[in-house]
Design a protein around this motif. Structure first.
Motif, mmCIF file in Angstrom:
data_model
loop_
_atom_site.group_PDB
_atom_site.id
_atom_site.type_symbol
_atom_site.label_atom_id
_atom_site.label_comp_id
_atom_site.label_asym_id
_atom_site.label_seq_id
_atom_site.Cartn_x
_atom_site.Cartn_y
_atom_site.Cartn_z
ATOM 1 N N PHE A 341 -24.439 31.239 7.247
ATOM 2 C CA PHE A 341 -23.139 31.913 7.340
ATOM 3 C C PHE A 341 -23.323 33.431 7.238
ATOM 4 N N ALA A 344 -24.799 34.759 10.437
ATOM 5 C CA ALA A 344 -23.780 34.807 11.485
ATOM 6 C C ALA A 344 -22.839 35.996 11.300
ATOM 7 N N LEU A 382 -14.704 31.621 11.404
ATOM 8 C CA LEU A 382 -15.014 31.988 10.023
ATOM 9 C C LEU A 382 -14.185 31.162 9.036
ATOM 10 N N ALA A 385 -15.664 27.672 8.955
ATOM 11 C CA ALA A 385 -16.950 27.667 8.249
ATOM 12 C C ALA A 385 -16.735 27.684 6.741
ATOM 13 N N VAL A 397 -21.272 23.430 9.005
ATOM 14 C CA VAL A 397 -21.341 24.890 8.810
ATOM 15 C C VAL A 397 -22.488 25.472 9.623
ATOM 16 N N CYS A 401 -22.028 28.015 12.690
ATOM 17 C CA CYS A 401 -22.604 29.362 12.601
ATOM 18 C C CYS A 401 -23.568 29.639 13.761
ATOM 19 N N LYS A 402 -24.295 28.600 14.184
ATOM 20 C CA LYS A 402 -25.178 28.765 15.340
ATOM 21 C C LYS A 402 -24.359 29.085 16.588
ATOM 22 N N LEU A 404 -21.442 30.592 16.596
ATOM 23 C CA LEU A 404 -20.947 31.961 16.437
ATOM 24 C C LEU A 404 -22.038 32.975 16.749
#
Length: 911
Positions: A341, A344, A382, A385, A397, A401-402, A404
């Motif tokens: 996170f 990202a 966000l 997540a 998550v 995040c990957k 994003l």
């Protein structure tokens, strides 16, 4: 005309520089808010081993007896840590690789102009964010991270740069120096309370840069015993250092160890391009926060490495340099999720800053945001997540995040290349305008094409200049209100005066059209197709070297398709023979070949034999051969003999690992220094001066050769001598002027311009021949668009201690020597055909610029990094060639026309 060439040179510099503004701008973003993971890290310290130049297969593959060359690292893979392949990116050089490893981003390409040593732009790094960093290794790598650090918490310990000697007795001493100094450092720390307290802090890094493997790979090739033995010694050294760390810190389990490489190396001992042997590097990590080995039954990869390395049952985790390898971490799922996170959010912050920067300098109605990552989408990702973390859905998550990170990186690329289309259009408009203007100038001032159709010149109107002034003001105002960099003004405004100059010649354009309409359509289409085919062959030769062979084969048949065969049988047969002989070279292997000194010696013997024949022939002539000129030729023969001796003795000395003999080095540099002076002492008679230039440059070329390429300038020069003769035959055939006796023609600095004639259609063919020969000279023995085709062994007669600028300059001169030979022959062709160098050079300029425009459209910003780099290299090479032609033309004129004397004594002759 001088003003035209000066302006042309400046315009080409602008076109050349444009590629760096369009494709080579810094990708870094500054001004982000720092982001940190809220959870404590699993390790207090990191030990990073980087074995420079270590290939993945060289480390993982078992030897012929089924034993590992690195038993300690192999044991780590099987019992203590995780392993995989780290994929590097082009250019596979030491600095970009280390920046990706330590700073987490792929190198800013503008660093190439700094020799990969200094920091052309500011960047953050792991070392800068650490509490303290201690590093040991090469003086080429360590200083750049210390220089970029804020504060005095990054300490470097380097050996003398002179130790980086490719001809040294044992390059493993570089690695032993690192290991010994690390041991001494920790020994001192036990007796130094201040140092002891520092190395017991949290967030500290120890960096060991090991250069021995890379040095041995360059000097002896990766297949050599030296390279493989160096891997074993590095493995032993790593084992000792790891044991020392564990003992020093009382096996507290708070140390993370990473063993990797910055880049690999080809079988022929080079790197820099995108071959798998260069881009696949080992990654082995163990200790605090790292997963233990994972046994598996099967793994899916697109290669057969696992079976080849006998590691198919240990899970392989591949990574890209600079990207957080979450799969390596042995921590709670919460820690992984929070780390991902944070990563990202860091990249998203860069995206936001980049978007804001671009939005502030773009008119609102012209700004087009990146639609795949709108503000609402950022907020939703966000929010999701954070919700997933709260509900302990950690896998979701990581996945989110990957996604994003992927979108943010695409957005960064989008805004980074936002102005690319605008700049590209301006450059193309300027290019087309320049080519048009140069073509009109040729037609107007150097040909008879429009004579007889000219009409009464009309009084110039003020409407045209006023219109272009208004256009220029509008363009400048448009750029001003968008706060564009000053270079944008250059690219935006340059086409305005160029196209004004073109349209000022509207009368010439009208006359040209009228003249062309008088030609039979079939003839016009035929000439146009022939010209287009010739240009395309030149362009394709940059991608496929065998196109040069095809072109030279067509050249060989040329005399038989015209009346030349009936007029000059010996000259025609010589042209065919040497064209076919030269056509062999583009088919020879570019890289991967072993040095073959016997071919270099053979080339030297052929030069000596040719020298004997020429000197004997000259001495038999009635007009004699003055002592001074005979002395010059004997001096050049002696220089060739010395070059052969230096090449042979240097090779023998390096094989015995005794380094480069000082006397050989002195002779080599003296030969290089004299190679451009000695020809000026020879007779200005055409063939005598050209032969003297060949002898001097061949002495240097022999010193820079390692194999068959030593024969290339010799064969090329023979073809150039025949070219001069055959152009005389074509001139007589066309009835332009009476044939002159070549043996009586002399190069002269002051040429009677009244003897120059106007251009004819056949002169386009002569200019095309020149461009083709220049491209052949460039790619005949290798494709330098690929960095790894350079062989450092070429410069070992001059130096063996690593020096990128000196070595690069020597290899560049090796490339330029065939260029100089072709340009000197071109000077002779211009002289014997009574052509103005300016008129023929203009045609060459137009052909080169059309090629450059081709490559501008062929530049890629997608696909593999090798394809992208090669496409940019082609454009840079053609533009450099166009710019270099101006200087090479001047050098050729100096070499052919200037005359120096050894003394002021009166001439005496041998009859």
């Amino acid at each position: 005309m001088l003003l035209f060439f000066t302006l042309g040179l400046l315009i080409h510099f602008v076109f050349f520089a444009s590629i760096f503004d369009i494709y080579f701008t810094s990708p870094l973003v500054h001004g982000m808010t720092p982001q940190f993971t809220p959870l404590p890290p699993p390790a207090r310290r990191l030990v990073l081993f980087v074995a420079d130049g270590l290939r993945a297969d060289a480390l993982y593959k078992l030897d012929e007896n089924g034993n590992s060359r690195a038993p300690f690292i192999r044991n780590i893979i099987m019992h203590e840590g995780s392993w995989g392949i780290s994929h590097t990116r082009v250019p596979t050089e030491s600095r970009p690789g280390h920046v990706a490893l330590i700073a987490g981003f792929y190198e800013d390409v503008s660093a190439v102009a700094k020799g990969w040593k200094e920091n052309p732009v500011e960047f953050d790094s792991l070392f800068n964010e650490s509490k303290y960093t201690w590093s040991w290794g090469s003086p080429d790598i360590l200083p750049m991270f210390a220089k970029g650090a804020s504060g005095d918490h990054v300490y470097t310990y380097s050996y003398d740069a002179k130790r980086e000697d490719f001809g040294a007795q044992d390059a493993t001493k570089l690695d032993m120096w690192v290991f010994d100094n690390v041991k001494d450092f920790f020994h001192r720390a036990r007796n130094n309370q201040s140092l002891f307290s520092k190395i017991n802090e949290e967030k500290i890094v120890f960096f060991l840069h090991l250069l021995g493997i890379d040095t041995n790979g360059h000097a002896h090739r990766p297949s050599s015993r030296d390279y493989k033995d160096n891997i074993k010694k590095v493995d032993d050294g790593v084992k000792e250092i790891v044991s020392m760390f564990n003992h020093f810190y009382g096996n507290d389990g708070k140390t993370t160890f990473i063993f990797t490489s910055d880049h690999g190396m080809t079988d022929w001992g080079s790197h820099g391009a995108g071959h798998p042997s260069e881009t696949l590097t080992p990654l082995v990590t163990w200790g605090a926060g790292i997963k233990y080995p994972q046994r598996v039954l099967a793994q899916q990869f697109d290669d057969a490495f696992l079976k080849e390395w006998r590691l198919e049952n240990w899970k392989r985790l591949d990574v890209n340099q600079g990207i957080l390898p979450v799969d390596y971490l042995n921590n709670t799922d919460l820690f992984k999720a929070e780390s991902m996170f944070t990563n990202a959010v860091q990249i998203l912050e860069q995206f936001k800053v980049k978007m804001t920067q671009k939005k502030e300098v773009t008119l609102p109605f012209l700004f087009t945001p990146f639609k795949l990552l709108s503000d609402s989408k950022q907020f939703n990702i966000l929010r999701k997540a954070r919700s997933y973390i709260k509900h302990r859905k950690f896998d979701k998550v990581v996945s989110l995040c990957k996604e994003l990170i992927h979108l943010a990186l695409k957005g960064l690329s989008y805004y980074h290349t936002y102005d690319r289309f605008f700049l590209g259009v301006n450059v193309v408009i300027g290019f087309v305008g320049w080519i048009s203007y140069a073509s009109l100038l040729i037609i107007k001032s150097h040909s008879n094409l429009i004579k007889g159709v000219s009409k009464e010149v009309k009084k110039p109107s003020h409407l045209l200049p006023c219109s272009f002034v208004a256009i220029g003001i509008l363009v400048a105002f448009f750029l001003l209100i968008q706060a564009c960099p000053w270079t944008y003004y250059v690219y935006g405004l340059l086409p305005v005066p160029i196209w004004y100059a073109v349209l000022r010649e509207f009368q010439v354009i009208q006359d040209l059209v009228a003249s062309v309409l008088t030609y039979p359509l079939s003839h016009f289409v035929g000439y146009l197709l022939a010209f287009t085919l010739g240009i395309e062959v030149l362009v394709l030769s940059f991608f496929y070297r065998y196109m040069l062979t095809a072109g030279l084969t067509a050249f060989a048949a040329w005399p038989f398709l015209t009346r030349l065969w009936t007029r000059a049988k010996v000259t025609s047969l010589s042209w065919t023979f040497f064209s076919l002989l030269l056509a062999v070279f583009p088919l020879m292997p570019v890289v991967g070949r072993k040095p073959d000194i016997s071919l270099v010696m053979g080339a030297g013997l052929l030069v000596l034999l040719l020298s004997l024949c020429v000197v004997t022939s000259l001495m038999k002539r009635k007009d004699g051969f003055i002592k001074e000129e005979l002395l010059v030729h004997l001096l050049q023969v002696l220089s060739t003999v010395l070059s052969m001796y230096v090449v042979y003795s240097t090779q023998s000395s390096l094989l015995r690992k005794q380094g480069l003999p000082l006397m050989n080095q002195i002779i080599s540099w003296a030969t290089l220094a004299s190679s451009l002076v000695v020809p000026l002492l020879s007779s200005p008679v055409l063939f005598q001066r050209l032969f003297s230039i060949l002898l001097s440059l061949m002495s240097t070329y022999l010193l820079l050769s390692t194999g068959y390429e030593a024969l290339f300038p010799l064969v090329l020069s023979c073809l150039m001598f025949v070219w001069i003769n055959i152009e005389q035959e074509t001139l007589q055939q066309s009835g332009v002027c009476c044939k002159q006796k070549l043996t009586s023609i002399q190069f002269s600095y002051n040429i009677d311009i009244t003897q120059f004639r106007q251009l004819y259609l056949d002169d386009i063919r002569r200019a095309f021949f020149l461009v083709f020969f220049l491209v052949t000279a460039f790619f005949g023995t290798g494709n330098i668009a690929s960095i790894n085709s350079f062989d450092l062994a070429s410069v070992y007669c001059f130096l063996t201690v690593f020096s990128p600028f000196v070595m690069g300059a020597l290899m560049m001169w090796k490339i330029l020597i065939p260029f100089v030979l072709v340009m000197c022959a071109f000077e002779a062709v211009q002289l014997t055909t009574q052509l103005s160098s300016k008129s023929l050079f203009l045609i060459v300029l137009v052909i080169s610029d059309i090629m450059a425009l081709h490559f501008f459209f062929l530049v890629k910003d997608y696909g593999s990094w090798l394809d992208i780099g090669t496409s940019i290299s082609h454009y840079v090479i053609v533009m450099s060639m166009t710019i270099f032609l101006v200087f090479l033309n001047g050098l050729a004129q100096l070499l052919t026309t200037k005359k120096l004397r050894l003394c002021g004594k009166p001439k005496s002759h041998f009859m």
